[in-house]
Structure formats: C-alpha cells, structure tokens
Design a protein around this motif. Structure first.
Motif, PDB file in Angstrom:
ATOM      1  N   SER A 169      52.964  30.238  41.890  1.00 21.35           N
ATOM      2  CA  SER A 169      52.552  31.456  41.195  1.00 21.35           C
ATOM      3  C   SER A 169      52.801  32.637  42.113  1.00 21.35           C
ATOM      4  CB  SER A 169      51.055  31.412  40.849  1.00 21.35           C
ATOM      5  OG  SER A 169      50.713  30.279  40.102  1.00 21.35           O
ATOM      6  N   TYR A 170      52.935  33.812  41.525  1.00 22.02           N
ATOM      7  CA  TYR A 170      52.931  35.060  42.284  1.00 22.02           C
ATOM      8  C   TYR A 170      51.557  35.701  42.155  1.00 22.02           C
ATOM      9  CZ  TYR A 170      58.003  35.072  42.917  1.00 22.02           C
ATOM     10  OH  TYR A 170      59.286  34.762  43.296  1.00 22.02           O
ATOM     11  N   ARG A 171      51.059  36.232  43.255  1.00 17.19           N
ATOM     12  CA  ARG A 171      49.797  36.959  43.232  1.00 17.19           C
ATOM     13  C   ARG A 171      49.992  38.337  43.871  1.00 17.19           C
ATOM     14  NH1 ARG A 171      45.354  34.485  41.387  1.00 17.19           N
ATOM     15  NH2 ARG A 171      45.505  32.225  41.030  1.00 17.19           N
ATOM     16  N   LEU A 172      49.403  39.338  43.235  1.00 13.92           N
ATOM     17  CA  LEU A 172      49.474  40.703  43.746  1.00 13.92           C
ATOM     18  C   LEU A 172      48.261  40.916  44.641  1.00 13.92           C
ATOM     19  CD1 LEU A 172      51.217  43.238  43.595  1.00 13.92           C
ATOM     20  CD2 LEU A 172      49.880  43.972  41.621  1.00 13.92           C
ATOM     21  N   GLU A 173      48.460  40.652  45.924  1.00 15.53           N
ATOM     22  CA  GLU A 173      47.342  40.615  46.862  1.00 15.53           C
ATOM     23  C   GLU A 173      46.879  42.001  47.299  1.00 15.53           C
ATOM     24  OE1 GLU A 173      48.758  38.034  49.927  1.00 15.53           O
ATOM     25  OE2 GLU A 173      48.499  36.221  48.706  1.00 15.53           O
ATOM     26  N   ARG A 174      47.765  42.960  47.230  1.00 15.06           N
ATOM     27  CA  ARG A 174      47.361  44.342  47.521  1.00 15.06           C
ATOM     28  C   ARG A 174      48.291  45.282  46.768  1.00 15.06           C
ATOM     29  NH1 ARG A 174      50.124  42.702  52.122  1.00 15.06           N
ATOM     30  NH2 ARG A 174      51.825  44.088  52.788  1.00 15.06           N
ATOM     31  N   PHE A 175      47.811  46.490  46.547  1.00 20.75           N
ATOM     32  CA  PHE A 175      48.542  47.452  45.736  1.00 20.75           C
ATOM     33  C   PHE A 175      49.282  48.444  46.625  1.00 20.75           C
ATOM     34  CE2 PHE A 175      44.569  46.374  43.372  1.00 20.75           C
ATOM     35  CZ  PHE A 175      45.171  45.512  42.463  1.00 20.75           C
ATOM     36  N   GLY A 176      50.204  49.169  46.008  1.00 23.26           N
ATOM     37  CA  GLY A 176      50.912  50.224  46.720  1.00 23.26           C
ATOM     38  C   GLY A 176      52.380  49.953  46.939  1.00 23.26           C
ATOM     39  N   SER A 177      52.761  48.675  47.138  1.00 23.77           N
ATOM     40  CA  SER A 177      54.168  48.334  47.324  1.00 23.77           C
ATOM     41  C   SER A 177      54.379  46.875  46.956  1.00 23.77           C
ATOM     42  CB  SER A 177      54.611  48.571  48.768  1.00 23.77           C
ATOM     43  OG  SER A 177      54.173  47.523  49.612  1.00 23.77           O
ATOM     44  N   LEU A 178      55.643  46.503  46.778  1.00 28.14           N
ATOM     45  CA  LEU A 178      55.959  45.128  46.401  1.00 28.14           C
ATOM     46  C   LEU A 178      55.756  44.144  47.544  1.00 28.14           C
ATOM     47  CD1 LEU A 178      59.073  45.716  44.138  1.00 28.14           C
ATOM     48  CD2 LEU A 178      56.880  44.713  43.476  1.00 28.14           C
ATOM     49  N   GLU A 179      55.460  44.626  48.736  1.00 29.64           N
ATOM     50  CA  GLU A 179      55.118  43.714  49.829  1.00 29.64           C
ATOM     51  C   GLU A 179      53.835  42.949  49.537  1.00 29.64           C
ATOM     52  OE1 GLU A 179      54.987  45.881  53.441  1.00 29.64           O
ATOM     53  OE2 GLU A 179      57.141  46.311  53.490  1.00 29.64           O
ATOM     54  N   GLY A 180      53.039  43.478  48.616  1.00 32.28           N
ATOM     55  CA  GLY A 180      51.795  42.798  48.254  1.00 32.28           C
ATOM     56  C   GLY A 180      51.965  41.694  47.230  1.00 32.28           C
TER      57      GLY A 180
ATOM     58  N   LYS B 169      41.708  44.108  39.661  1.00 32.05           N
ATOM     59  CA  LYS B 169      41.232  43.326  40.793  1.00 32.05           C
ATOM     60  C   LYS B 169      42.430  42.896  41.640  1.00 32.05           C
ATOM     61  CE  LYS B 169      37.501  41.194  38.051  1.00 32.05           C
ATOM     62  NZ  LYS B 169      36.991  39.901  37.532  1.00 32.05           N
ATOM     63  N   PRO B 170      42.333  42.977  42.955  1.00 31.21           N
ATOM     64  CA  PRO B 170      43.418  42.464  43.795  1.00 31.21           C
ATOM     65  C   PRO B 170      43.427  40.939  43.794  1.00 31.21           C
ATOM     66  CG  PRO B 170      41.604  43.214  45.158  1.00 31.21           C
ATOM     67  CD  PRO B 170      41.251  43.585  43.744  1.00 31.21           C
ATOM     68  N   GLY B 171      44.589  40.371  44.053  1.00 29.92           N
ATOM     69  CA  GLY B 171      44.705  38.929  44.185  1.00 29.92           C
ATOM     70  C   GLY B 171      44.979  38.181  42.895  1.00 29.92           C
ATOM     71  N   LEU B 172      45.154  38.898  41.780  1.00 29.97           N
ATOM     72  CA  LEU B 172      45.407  38.232  40.507  1.00 29.97           C
ATOM     73  C   LEU B 172      46.893  37.934  40.325  1.00 29.97           C
ATOM     74  CD1 LEU B 172      43.163  40.296  38.049  1.00 29.97           C
ATOM     75  CD2 LEU B 172      42.686  38.033  39.011  1.00 29.97           C
ATOM     76  N   ILE B 173      47.178  36.938  39.505  1.00 29.46           N
ATOM     77  CA  ILE B 173      48.541  36.725  39.033  1.00 29.46           C
ATOM     78  C   ILE B 173      48.868  37.862  38.065  1.00 29.46           C
ATOM     79  CG2 ILE B 173      50.076  35.205  37.714  1.00 29.46           C
ATOM     80  CD1 ILE B 173      48.295  32.857  38.636  1.00 29.46           C
ATOM     81  N   PRO B 174      49.975  38.595  38.266  1.00 31.04           N
ATOM     82  CA  PRO B 174      50.262  39.745  37.408  1.00 31.04           C
ATOM     83  C   PRO B 174      50.991  39.367  36.117  1.00 31.04           C
ATOM     84  CG  PRO B 174      51.885  39.612  39.130  1.00 31.04           C
ATOM     85  CD  PRO B 174      50.919  38.471  39.380  1.00 31.04           C
ATOM     86  N   LEU B 175      51.204  40.367  35.294  1.00 28.88           N
ATOM     87  CA  LEU B 175      51.976  40.388  34.057  1.00 28.88           C
ATOM     88  C   LEU B 175      51.145  39.938  32.843  1.00 28.88           C
ATOM     89  CD1 LEU B 175      55.591  39.310  35.014  1.00 28.88           C
ATOM     90  CD2 LEU B 175      54.406  41.465  35.362  1.00 28.88           C
ATOM     91  N   SER B 176      51.162  40.804  31.852  1.00 33.33           N
ATOM     92  CA  SER B 176      50.411  40.566  30.617  1.00 33.33           C
ATOM     93  C   SER B 176      51.203  39.768  29.601  1.00 33.33           C
ATOM     94  CB  SER B 176      50.025  41.910  29.986  1.00 33.33           C
ATOM     95  OG  SER B 176      51.190  42.669  29.681  1.00 33.33           O
ATOM     96  N   ASP B 177      52.530  39.724  29.747  1.00 35.29           N
ATOM     97  CA  ASP B 177      53.390  39.149  28.706  1.00 35.29           C
ATOM     98  C   ASP B 177      54.025  37.858  29.173  1.00 35.29           C
ATOM     99  OD1 ASP B 177      52.797  41.625  27.677  1.00 35.29           O
ATOM    100  OD2 ASP B 177      54.832  42.031  26.975  1.00 35.29           O
TER     101      ASP B 177
END
Length: 337
Positions: free
Chosen positions: A3-14, A56-64
């Motif tokens: 899975s991909y998780r968006l661990e922090r916001f601001g850039s794709l490094e997260g 919330k940080p750390g979630l798997i992204p994308l609604s679709d």
C-alpha cells in the motif's frame, strides 16, 4: 500486500510504499483486489494543504478505486466473488441529502483510501460497474463522473434545449460535456488551447471559448446565447471564475459550485450576484443512489470516459507528479496488476 501511505503533507516525499497484512473481510464486508485508482484535484489539495479538509496523516490516499471481489463475509448478499465493483466517494451516503453522518469516513481524509492492492469494505458502500468499461475507465467514475452527473441533475434535471457552460478539460468538465449531450443539452465549453478545444468539440461541445483570448468570457457567452445566458454553469474554478459565471447566467439559472482550481479574488461583488438572478449551489459529489442511477445511463449509452494517461502501481509517485502539473486532458489513472 503493498500500500501507499501519505505519512506527511507538503510534498510527494511523504508518499511511502509499505508492506502490510492483507485484510480479512468482516461479516458484512467483501475483500477487493484493487485493479485501478484515479486522481482528483482533491488529492492535490490534501497533499499541499490548499483545500478546506483536515486529513489525518498516515492514511492510504485516493477516494476513487475499483476492483474485483475475491472474498466475501458470511452475511454478504449484495455481491459475490468475481463481481466488478467501485467504492462510493462517501461510503455511508446511501441516498437523500448529505448530512454529517452520511459524510463520515471519507477515503483519504478520515479513513484509508484505495491506493493499495487489497481493500476490505462494507458491501453497502459499493456499486456494480457497467460491463463495457475497462478497469482504468471505471476508476474515473466515483468522484468526477458522479459530480458531473449531479451538476446536471440537481437541484433539477436540465431539459433538452437548455444550455450549460463547462470550464476546462479536467475530469468533471469532460464528463459534464458528455452527459449534457446525452440529455440533449447545448454545451458552451471554456478552455485555453486549440488542442483542448478540439477534444471538447469531439466530445460534442457546441461552442468553445478560449478564455486566454477572451478573459471576459461572459461577453462571448452572452453573444452565443443572444443575451439569454446559460441555465447551468458547472463551476470548477471557484474564486477565479465565479464572477464571470454570474455574468454568464440566465435569470433563474443555477451555478453548480464544485471546485476551486482557479486562483483569484475570494470576494464576490454583491451587485453582480444580485443582478444575475442566479442560484449558487455548492455540490459535493453524490450518494450511492446517484452513482447507481448514473451507471444505468452509462450502460445504455456506453459513454467512453476520457483517460489522459495510466501509470502502474509502482509509478504512483510519478502519477501524482504528472497530475500536479495540471496539463492533462481527462483523468489520470493508476493501474494495479
């Protein structure tokens, strides 16, 4: 599974690729092998913190997301193994008006989204997919297509012969053009290049206005409509376009307020709003019931969603980066083998 998780916001490094346990479906759940996801402007707003959401940080992204049912819980009766399904944008908005309760659990902000290889979900949050669509085409539906459908159907359905104004060549705008032509509605479309204008005409747009050549494009709209204005505006620009949309509207027309992709002044001139006689109505995608109704129209018409480019699961970061450039025409999709 991965899975991909968006661990922090601001850039794709997260955005991190992680190994996880494959979920087990509960009593009323199904396990889905996810086949494709699509990106929406909402996902960029979450990443960059430019929207109204507080994810919330750390979630798997994308609604679709869409996929195939590979396992069912013991009480499941709506779906069976092998069924092709999509998740509803709001998993608990089944029908009627959106409420705080129905809007809970939104994917990518409050709960894990679809950028994963397997996902366990409640069966009542899913809809069946039209058979003719590929996985990549089907992944474009939950947000952009349902939003476009409702922009023409709510608060009242547009009637044949009426005129709608669309903005740009993003997913919502292109679906709005396609659905409008199914309904016998005349389309005036805005875009910025001759290449994109050609795409809009191919999809059925009756008139195309280049907003770079005509920054006060409401004047052209009024010319085309012989001073009558349009009865519906599919408003995705927001601050940068709303004033011109008001000036383009017919008295008693409606502006379906859907997005905020165009930068500009957040202020609305009161007299412009007052004199327009238009209703400005915010919309937020739609319910599971709306999704099902739209799918009936898709199955009958075999309308072809516009996919700009598809990336592999391993190329998810590149897909986000490509989408962030906002030069695409149609939807950007991530395929998951």
């Amino acid at each position: 599974m991965q899975s991909y998780r968006l661990e922090r916001f601001g850039s794709l490094e997260g955005l991190r690729l992680v190994e996880e346990e494959k979920p087990t479906p509960g009593r009323n759940q199904v396990l889905i092998k996810v086949r494709a996801c699509s990106l929406n402007y909402r996902d960029l707003a979450i990443l960059h913190g430019t929207g109204t959401l507080s994810p919330k940080p750390g979630l798997i992204p994308l609604s679709d997301g869409v996929g195939e049912v590979v396992k069912v819980g013991e009480a499941v009766n709506l779906f069976k193994v092998g069924d092709r399904v999509a998740g509803s944008f709001f998993p608990y908005w089944y029908a009627g008006q959106l409420s705080a309760s129905a809007g809970r659990g939104a994917y990518g902000t409050q709960a894990d989204g679809w950028l994963t290889q397997y996902k366990a979900v409640d069966e009542e949050t899913l809809v069946s997919l039209p058979d003719y669509l590929s996985w990549e085409q089907a992944a474009t539906l939950p947000c952009a297509a349902v939003t476009a459908w409702n922009s023409l159907q709510k608060s009242r359905p547009l009637q044949p012969g009426e005129t709608v104004l669309t903005q740009g060549t993003g997913g919502v705008a292109l679906f709005a053009v396609q659905f409008a032509k199914l309904m016998g509605v005349r389309v005036i479309a805005l875009t910025s290049t001759g290449e994109k204008a050609a795409v809009l005409r191919e999809l059925g747009a009756d008139y195309v206005i280049n907003y770079r050549e005509h920054p006060e494009w409401s004047t052209k709209v009024q010319e085309i409509t012989q001073g009558q204005g349009v009865t519906r505006v599919v408003e995705v620009g927001g601050p940068g376009t709303l004033t011109q949309s008001l000036l383009s509207s017919a008295p008693g027309g409606e502006i379906a307020l859907l997005g905020f992709v165009a930068k500009g002044s957040p202020a609305i001139d009161f007299m412009t709003l007052f004199k327009s006689g238009a209703t400005v109505r915010p919309f937020s995608v739609g319910s599971r019931e709306d999704f099902i109704a739209m799918n009936h129209a898709l199955a009958l018409s075999e309308l072809q969603p516009v996919v700009d480019k598809a990336f592999s699961f391993e190329e998810a970061v590149e897909a986000w980066r490509y989408f962030d450039n906002r030069q695409q025409t149609g939807k950007v999709v991530i395929s998951i083998s």
